[in-house]
Design a protein around this motif. Structure first.
Motif, short mmCIF file in Angstrom:
data_model
loop_
_atom_site.label_atom_id
_atom_site.label_comp_id
_atom_site.label_asym_id
_atom_site.label_seq_id
_atom_site.Cartn_x
_atom_site.Cartn_y
_atom_site.Cartn_z
N THR A 155 35.36 43.29 41.89
CA THR A 155 35.52 42.36 43.02
C THR A 155 36.68 41.40 42.81
N THR A 156 37.24 41.40 41.62
CA THR A 156 38.44 40.61 41.36
C THR A 156 39.41 41.49 40.58
N GLY A 157 40.65 41.12 40.61
CA GLY A 157 41.66 41.87 39.88
C GLY A 157 42.81 40.98 39.49
N ARG A 158 43.61 41.49 38.59
CA ARG A 158 44.78 40.75 38.11
C ARG A 158 45.98 41.66 38.11
N GLY A 159 47.13 41.06 38.22
CA GLY A 159 48.36 41.81 38.16
C GLY A 159 49.52 40.90 37.84
N GLU A 160 50.71 41.49 37.98
CA GLU A 160 51.93 40.73 37.70
C GLU A 160 53.02 41.18 38.66
N MET A 161 53.78 40.22 39.14
CA MET A 161 54.92 40.50 39.99
C MET A 161 56.02 41.09 39.10
N THR A 162 56.51 42.27 39.45
CA THR A 162 57.49 42.93 38.59
C THR A 162 58.89 42.96 39.19
#
Length: 174
Positions: free
Chosen positions: A81-88
């Motif tokens: 229900t949640t997630g993480r990422g990074e602007m590349t």
């Protein structure tokens, strides 16, 4: 539905899977850019609520909307229900790329010469079993994005539309 509207699935050089969609939109790259980067527009078509800063290296946060949590029968805060990422990569209004829990989402916008633009969206992921639901879901989401950009009311459920698209994607990428 035209077969040209269907996304395609390929294998990347490193053994991952890539879904690719092309859409010609009757809007400038700058207008489409707002549709894929502004939170008010994203929440109308993107499957998660997204918080990000358009700076390479910035963190990206994904939260599943409450209505989706209920639809899927999940408990608030349950895994997924949640997630993480990074602007590349960010090059307004032409290129946006970020990660989402190990997947890569890439948006390329180029003028089409008629005042509109060509949107090329790719989603790179590891699990082949997610290809059909991902393809159906992204296809439905891109239809909603096009409607939002055109100021057309969205009178259908993206969930139902994804379900309608599943047989076509089962036949083409399954």
């Amino acid at each position: 539905m035209r077969s040209a509207d269907l996304g395609t699935l390929t294998t990347t050089a490193d053994g991952r899977y890539q879904l690719r969609f092309e859409r010609r939109l009757a809007h400038s790259p700058a207008r489409v850019w707002r549709g894929i980067t502004e939170s008010g527009q994203l929440k109308s078509w993107f499957p998660m609520l997204v918080e990000f800063d358009l700076t390479p290296g910035a963190k990206v946060r994904f939260d599943m909307p409450d209505a989706t949590i209920r639809r899927l029968g999940l408990a608030p805060g349950a895994p997924g229900t949640t997630g993480r990422g990074e602007m590349t990569q960010v090059d307004p209004p032409h290129l946006l790329e970020y990660t989402w829990d190990g997947e890569i989402l890439r948006w390329e916008l180029s003028p089409d010469g008629d005042g509109g633009c060509l949107l090329v969206f790719t989603n790179v992921f590891d699990d082949r079993d997610t290809a059909i639901p991902a393809a159906s879901g992204w296809h439905a989401g891109l239809e909603v994005l096009a409607a939002v950009l055109d100021d057309r009311p969205v009178t259908w459920s993206a969930w139902d539309r994804a379900d309608e698209l599943t047989p076509a994607y089962t036949a083409t990428v399954g």
